[in-house]
Scaffold this active site. Structure first.
Site, mmCIF file in Angstrom:
data_model
loop_
_atom_site.group_PDB
_atom_site.id
_atom_site.type_symbol
_atom_site.label_atom_id
_atom_site.label_comp_id
_atom_site.label_asym_id
_atom_site.label_seq_id
_atom_site.Cartn_x
_atom_site.Cartn_y
_atom_site.Cartn_z
ATOM 1 C CE LYS A 101 -4.644 1.120 3.113
ATOM 2 N NZ LYS A 101 -6.112 1.066 3.276
ATOM 3 C CG ASP A 102 -1.466 7.604 -0.822
ATOM 4 O OD1 ASP A 102 -2.672 7.868 -0.715
ATOM 5 O OD2 ASP A 102 -0.580 8.156 -0.140
ATOM 6 C CE LYS A 103 -0.462 4.732 -10.925
ATOM 7 N NZ LYS A 103 0.996 4.539 -10.930
#
Length: 411
Positions: free
Chosen positions: A78-80
């Site tokens: 997932k995106d940070k």
């Protein structure tokens, strides 16, 4: 409509849509059906994670539990800069209640005999606050997109890095056997890097000074510098990284090739038209393809296939080039071959005998998808996408995307 336009965009009436100004503005929740078993072999935790990169949170969990990170698996990266509701599988007899650190909260825990692997998701549900466009504009663009058969299923920009969008360039060097150049580009890319310590190390190879100057937050870069300090060569330095990270470079390059092919495919044939020689897959309501049931398109069935595509029962799938997946046998396959020729690569180069963990067999990816249960209200979009389909790609069809997820973690 927002007046936030760049000068050359006003004629095209494409607003600049901004997301992730705050991590909590971008929520993604995994939709998964993991069977529970009171005496199951594995511990499954469902956690809320804010502003953590997936690989880094795995390292933190492993450190807190005093186990190898190899004993922790997950279904998707997932995106940070986001709020994530994500599942993790722990293959060790540990007490997960000790997990307590900023930006991480356990929502649920249970036992299961199911070992969680990448892709073990049904879908991802998104709730995204945005700026730069009105709700009415987004609704109109959504309706137009649905009328056109969905949106192109490009790999999202985060696949190629955050601030340093060179992950695929590093991957290209790996695939073509230029390992030392790949490591050098990972450590210092003059297009993106302004930090003196990066440039100085590549120029001087003074690893002692580099280990003093490189921030400890850049742990992967420091691992590679440590490898160089021991071996005095960059060759093999990717062995210093976790295997799932080093293969990301190769996957990014494959994604780059796919995006190039899809762009030319749309230009030549449109978004959803099948032609003889294509491969198509049945899809579910989230546009997850059933890859166990490929449909080969020919002169006899092409009209029927296109009717099923219009009804969202099938989708054409282009190749993700790898050692076992090459260009199509269709007319478009000649264009796919030309792209590989321009890149000076062929499918055999994705089988890496020297570093087998950097090999990739390839795959297929559908050319388009649609969001499920889409709504927009008060500058918040709410929708669900199938696994591996990027929310940022969807939003890019509505306007020119500005993603504030610009923290550099090397990927």
């Amino acid at each position: 409509m927002s007046s936030t336009m760049s000068a050359d965009q006003s004629n095209r009436a494409r607003p600049v849509i901004r997301i992730k100004e705050n991590p909590e503005d971008f929520t993604v929740e995994e939709v998964a059906d993991i069977p529970k078993s009171d005496n199951g072999k594995y511990t499954i935790i469902k956690a809320e994670i804010i502003d953590w990169d997936t690989n880094r949170i795995v390292e933190e969990i492993a450190s807190a539990l005093r186990i190898s990170r190899k004993r922790i698996s997950y279904a998707g990266t997932k995106d940070k800069r986001a709020r994530k509701i994500q599942y993790f599988c722990i293959n060790a007899p540990v007490d997960v209640s000790v997990l307590a650190f900023k930006g991480f909260r356990i929502i649920d825990r249970f036992r299961s005999d199911h070992y969680l692997r990448l892709g073990d998701l049904t879908a991802n549900h998104f709730r995204i606050r945005f700026q730069g466009a009105s709700d009415d504009y987004i609704e109109q663009r959504y309706e137009k997109m649905m009328e056109c058969g969905g949106f192109p299923n490009y790999f999202g920009q985060q696949r190629f890095g955050s601030r340093r969008r060179n992950t695929h360039d590093v991957g290209r060097l790996i695939v073509t056997g230029r390992y030392e150049d790949a490591v050098r580009l990972y450590l210092y890319d003059e297009r993106y890097d302004i930090e003196d310590y990066r440039r100085e190390f590549i120029e001087t190879l003074d690893y002692n000074r580099a280990l003093e100057k490189f921030p400890r937050t850049l742990r992967f870069e420091r691992s590679i510098i440590g490898y160089y300090a021991q071996h005095h060569t960059f060759k093999g330095a990717f062995d210093a990284l976790p295997k799932n990270l080093s293969i990301m470079f190769v996957h990014a390059y494959q994604s780059y090739l796919f995006n190039r092919m899809l762009s030319l495919r749309i230009e030549k044939y449109g978004l959803n038209r099948a032609i003889p020689g294509d491969t198509a897959f049945p899809v579910d309501r989230y546009f997850n393809p059933d890859k166990s049931r490929p449909v080969e398109v020919n002169e006899v069935n092409v009209d029927t296939i296109n009717q099923l595509i219009e009804r969202d029962r099938l989708r054409v799938a282009l190749p993700i080039i790898g050692s076992e997946v090459g260009p199509d046998q269709s007319d478009f396959g000649e264009i796919e071959k030309k792209i590989l020729e321009e890149e000076h690569v062929d499918r055999s180069m994705f089988r890496n005998s020297e570093y087998p963990h950097l090999s990739s067999t390839g795959d297929r990816r559908i050319v388009s998808a649609k969001p499920v249960d889409f709504s927009v209200s008060n500058s918040v979009m709410d929708f669900t996408l199938g696994r591996g389909i990027y929310a940022t790609t969807l939003i890019s069809t509505f306007g020119d995307l500005v993603d504030f997820d610009a923290e550099s973690d090397g990927f």
